[in-house]
Design an enzyme around this catalytic site. Structure first.
Site, PDB file in Angstrom:
ATOM      1  N   CYS A   1       8.581  73.210 101.215  1.00 39.15           N
ATOM      2  CA  CYS A   1       9.155  73.738  99.969  1.00 39.15           C
ATOM      3  C   CYS A   1       8.480  73.076  98.770  1.00 39.15           C
ATOM      4  CB  CYS A   1      10.662  73.481  99.930  1.00 39.15           C
ATOM      5  SG  CYS A   1      11.607  74.260 101.259  1.00 39.15           S
TER       6      CYS A   1
ATOM      7  N   ASP B   1      -6.974  34.198  97.545  1.00 37.16           N
ATOM      8  CA  ASP B   1      -7.402  33.322  96.466  1.00 37.16           C
ATOM      9  C   ASP B   1      -6.699  31.986  96.690  1.00 37.16           C
ATOM     10  OD1 ASP B   1      -8.369  32.441  93.887  1.00 37.16           O
ATOM     11  OD2 ASP B   1      -6.313  32.740  93.187  1.00 37.16           O
TER      12      ASP B   1
ATOM     13  N   ASP C   1      -9.301  37.613  89.616  1.00 33.42           N
ATOM     14  CA  ASP C   1      -9.141  38.245  90.929  1.00 33.42           C
ATOM     15  C   ASP C   1      -9.043  39.766  90.830  1.00 33.42           C
ATOM     16  OD1 ASP C   1      -9.029  35.784  92.303  1.00 33.42           O
ATOM     17  OD2 ASP C   1      -6.918  35.551  91.781  1.00 33.42           O
TER      18      ASP C   1
ATOM     19  N   CYS D   1      12.421  70.854 102.585  1.00 34.89           N
ATOM     20  CA  CYS D   1      11.432  70.053 103.310  1.00 34.89           C
ATOM     21  C   CYS D   1      10.138  69.969 102.508  1.00 34.89           C
ATOM     22  CB  CYS D   1      11.154  70.654 104.688  1.00 34.89           C
ATOM     23  SG  CYS D   1      10.382  72.284 104.606  1.00 34.89           S
TER      24      CYS D   1
ATOM     25  N   ASP E   1      -3.925  36.338  92.239  1.00 32.80           N
ATOM     26  CA  ASP E   1      -3.007  36.363  91.105  1.00 32.80           C
ATOM     27  C   ASP E   1      -3.683  36.171  89.768  1.00 32.80           C
ATOM     28  OD1 ASP E   1      -3.650  33.654  91.478  1.00 32.80           O
ATOM     29  OD2 ASP E   1      -1.812  33.048  90.462  1.00 32.80           O
TER      30      ASP E   1
END
Length: 700
Positions: free
Chosen positions: A17, A411, A599, A14, A595
């Site tokens: 651990c 954008d 940006d 888990c 893109d």
């Protein structure tokens, strides 16, 4: 810098651990430590003043885990074998106990020494399995669930042994000790199989990786090579039916390619000379020569696998409370167990045997692992489902933030619009040669990755070449792109050329030589067909949409009106975009979808940056979410899957908290015996993991 070390470690059950190993390695001075219990991966970077690799491996082994070495024989005592041995010896004890409760007595099962002989193999096996892990966790300062199981099973065995030696048969309950260990082993086995279901996305993507490729040598000879031998710049032959060996560009030929496993795009895509192809995609028809651009972890497939593996490293805020509780859970439960025994025996005058049974039940019914499993299992499944739909998410925290997004800023060019521009008209200045202007535009724009530049290069290519040969090329030096303004360059005579948006016109670009106008271009763009449906979906979820563009007011307003977007900002420079994103992010969690290279700062500034796969590399690096096929249809999908992933985490954490809050008091009051407690504890983890797996298949 020393290379990154990657190990496979068995025995992690888990998140606790994984946290124990992480804490140990960081304490030893190692850097970039990453531990994933689901994929069994341990990674770290050695530094000069830290321990050696062999010391690190030895330390992990001493913690109770096993570092798997290459060509190492599998450990004989697997979890499955331990469970089988435990079940074989536990069943007679449990059956005898159940028959006795029903009034059916088997004479030999009343013999305490026979019960001891049957229980002893299970106890030794359980004490070895859970005791080793329990001691290691205590020594590491992070006691885990195995501490509780070891204490409960050992207490029942030792008490029964004392009863056997003293002849007090009423104090014998070997079946309790054996059942505790066996049921928890059963739960661990089911949990192990269930956890494997959360990592299937990694396995599916791993299968896409080819083992061999065909390299075209400089002499033209084709030779077979193994995948690790592929290097950037190699020319590979890819035929119909092959998986593309690596990311690259078609050097010669054409093909129809299925990229569905990588981008979620169900329809085949026709690729031609100069087109980019993704490693792992399938060639349905045609053949081509591929010039390799990226391999291994730098490839799209490698990045996808890496992002899925590391998703849980960046924990959502919702997990912080669970982590704090898990850290003190075991000491608290041990204290509650001791208090249960003392109050039962000394205050409420309950018989010693019953008081001890209540205390043991408290130990074995409590389950800290469920709280530790809730987030990583759900995140792993959610990120895997996103990847199968062509959506890459960088980290578990991203899921939580994106699920709570209230503003999304788009954008315009190349994001809401196709980014494919058409030149409507070119006005040449008097006395200027058209061929010279066309060549200048072509030579300047070919150095830019902006959508307008790509479209202009494609359109101008027909004007400046004939049968593949350039007509009157112009040599430019010092070609540079200024964000939000345009391109500039210098010829051999020292003349300065500038090409960018006009100050007053709408949808126009101007080419200047030493400040004098040479030509004015009128261009137009079209809205993406899926953009309107995307905006409408966001409206239905009460998420505000904004358009943020460097384009002119009238052009931006026209797109906003067509899409039904009320709020828009036009004629914005990169610095102004940052200010707007910062203001909106202060008001509410804000995502930026873009893109272009201009940006990238806005993507980084927003609460969440969303980049399209056909974006510039700078934009992809700045974003936390990448839509691989560049299709805005994936944005609502990403939002829905992130929302359901966070919902799954909340459900699992609620179950984990509620289970312990209800179960521990019931055990303390004597309403649950240790065997039922072990059964409930064993399956509480499975409930949490099962809820995560449900996310994999549920309709979203």
């Amino acid at each position: 810098m020393k290379p990154l070390v990657e190990l496979t470690v068995e025995g992690m059950d888990c998140a606790n651990c994984a946290a124990g190993i992480t804490r140990y390695l960081e304490r030893k001075g190692l850097e970039e430590v990453y531990v994933n219990f689901q994929t069994k991966e341990v990674r770290f970077r050695l530094v000069d003043e830290s321990i050696s690799l062999e010391e690190a491996k030895g330390g992990i082994n001493k913690l109770g885990y096993t570092v798997v070495e290459p060509e190492q024989k599998p450990d004989f005592w697997t979890l499955e074998r331990k469970l089988l041995i435990g079940a074989i010896f536990t069943l007679p004890l449990l059956l005898g106990h159940l028959l006795m409760s029903a009034g059916i007595h088997l004479a030999f099962m009343h013999n305490a020494w026979i019960q001891l002989a049957i229980c002893l193999p299970v106890f030794v096996l359980g004490a070895w399995h859970f005791g080793k892990s329990a001691w290691s966790s205590i020594r590491n300062g992070m006691p885990n669930m195995d501490v509780l199981i070891f204490m409960g099973g050992t207490a029942a065995f030792v008490y029964s042994l004392v009863g056997t030696l003293s002849g007090e048969t009423q104090y014998i309950f070997y079946e309790t000790s054996a059942t505790i260990f066996t049921l928890v082993l059963l739960g661990n086995w089911i949990e192990k199989r269930a956890v494997a279901q959360t990592t299937t996305a990694i396995a599916e993507l791993g299968k896409l990786q080819v083992e061999h490729a065909r390299r075209i040598m400089p002499s033209g000879t084709i030779v077979g090579i193994h995948y690790p031998e592929i290097k950037t710049g190699y020319i590979l032959q890819v035929n119909e039916g092959d998986k593309v060996p690596a990311d690259g560009e078609i050097f010669l030929g054409q093909a129809s390619i299925d990229e569905s496993m990588l981008t979620g795009e169900s329809l085949p895509i026709n690729k031609q000379l100069g087109d980019q192809v993704i490693g792992g995609s399938l060639v349905l028809s045609g053949n081509f020569q591929l010039k390799v651009n990226a391999v291994g972890k730098k490839s799209v497939l490698g990045q996808m696998i890496e992002l899925i593996k590391t998703a849980q490293q960046d924990k959502p805020e919702i997990q912080r409370l669970a982590d704090k509780i898990s850290a003190i859970f075991v000491p608290v439960v041990v204290s509650i167990s001791a208090l249960t025994f003392l109050l039962s025996y000394f205050v409420f005058d309950i018989a010693f045997k019953n008081a001890l049974m209540n205390a043991i039940a408290v130990l074995v019914i409590s389950c800290p692992c469920a709280m530790g499993l809730a987030t990583p299992t759900a995140v792993m499944v959610g990120v895997g489902r996103l990847a199968r739909n062509g959506i890459l998410v960088k980290g578990g925290k991203t899921l939580e933030i994106f699920a709570n997004i209230r503003n999304i800023v788009f954008d315009k060019t190349g994001t809401l619009t196709t980014g494919t521009f058409v030149v409507e008209h070119i006005d040449y200045a008097p006395g200027v040669r058209e061929a010279e202007v066309n060549n200048l535009i072509y030579d300047l724009e070919m150095h830019s990755s902006h959508p307008i530049a790509k479209s202009l290069v494609q359109e101008m290519e027909a004007q400046v070449s004939l049968n593949g040969q350039r007509l009157g090329p112009i040599t430019l030096t010092n070609v540079e792109e200024e964000k939000g303004k345009g391109m500039s360059g210098e010829d051999e005579a020292g003349n300065i050329y500038e090409f960018g948006a006009s100050e007053n016109g709408q949808g126009t670009l101007i080419l200047r030589k030493n400040g004098d106008k040479l030509a004015t271009l009128s261009i137009t763009d079209t809205i993406k067909p899926e953009a309107k449906a995307c905006i409408d979906y966001l409206k239905s979820k009460n998420i505000a949409s904004y358009i943020l563009s460097g384009d002119k007011q009238a052009k931006t307003a026209s797109v906003a009106e067509a899409l039904g977007v009320t709020h828009f900002f036009a004629e914005q420079q990169p610095g102004q975009k940052l200010d707007i994103i910062a203001r909106l992010s202060k008001e509410a969690p804000t995502a930026m979808v873009g893109d272009g290279i201009n940006d990238a700062p806005a993507l980084a500034k927003a609460s969440i940056g969303v980049s399209l796969s056909n974006a510039s590399q700078a934009a992809i690096q700045s974003a936390q979410i990448v839509l691989l096929n560049g299709n805005l249809e994936r944005l609502p999908q990403a939002l829905a899957i992130c929302t359901h992933t966070v919902l799954t985490i909340k459900q699992s954490l609620y179950w984990a908290f509620a289970y312990n809050i209800v179960a521990i008091p019931m055990a303390a009051m004597g309403y649950l015996n240790p065997m039922w407690g072990a059964l409930f504890m064993a399956f509480s983890d499975v409930v949490v993991i099962g809820n995560a797996i449900r996310l994999k298949y549920k309709r979203i």
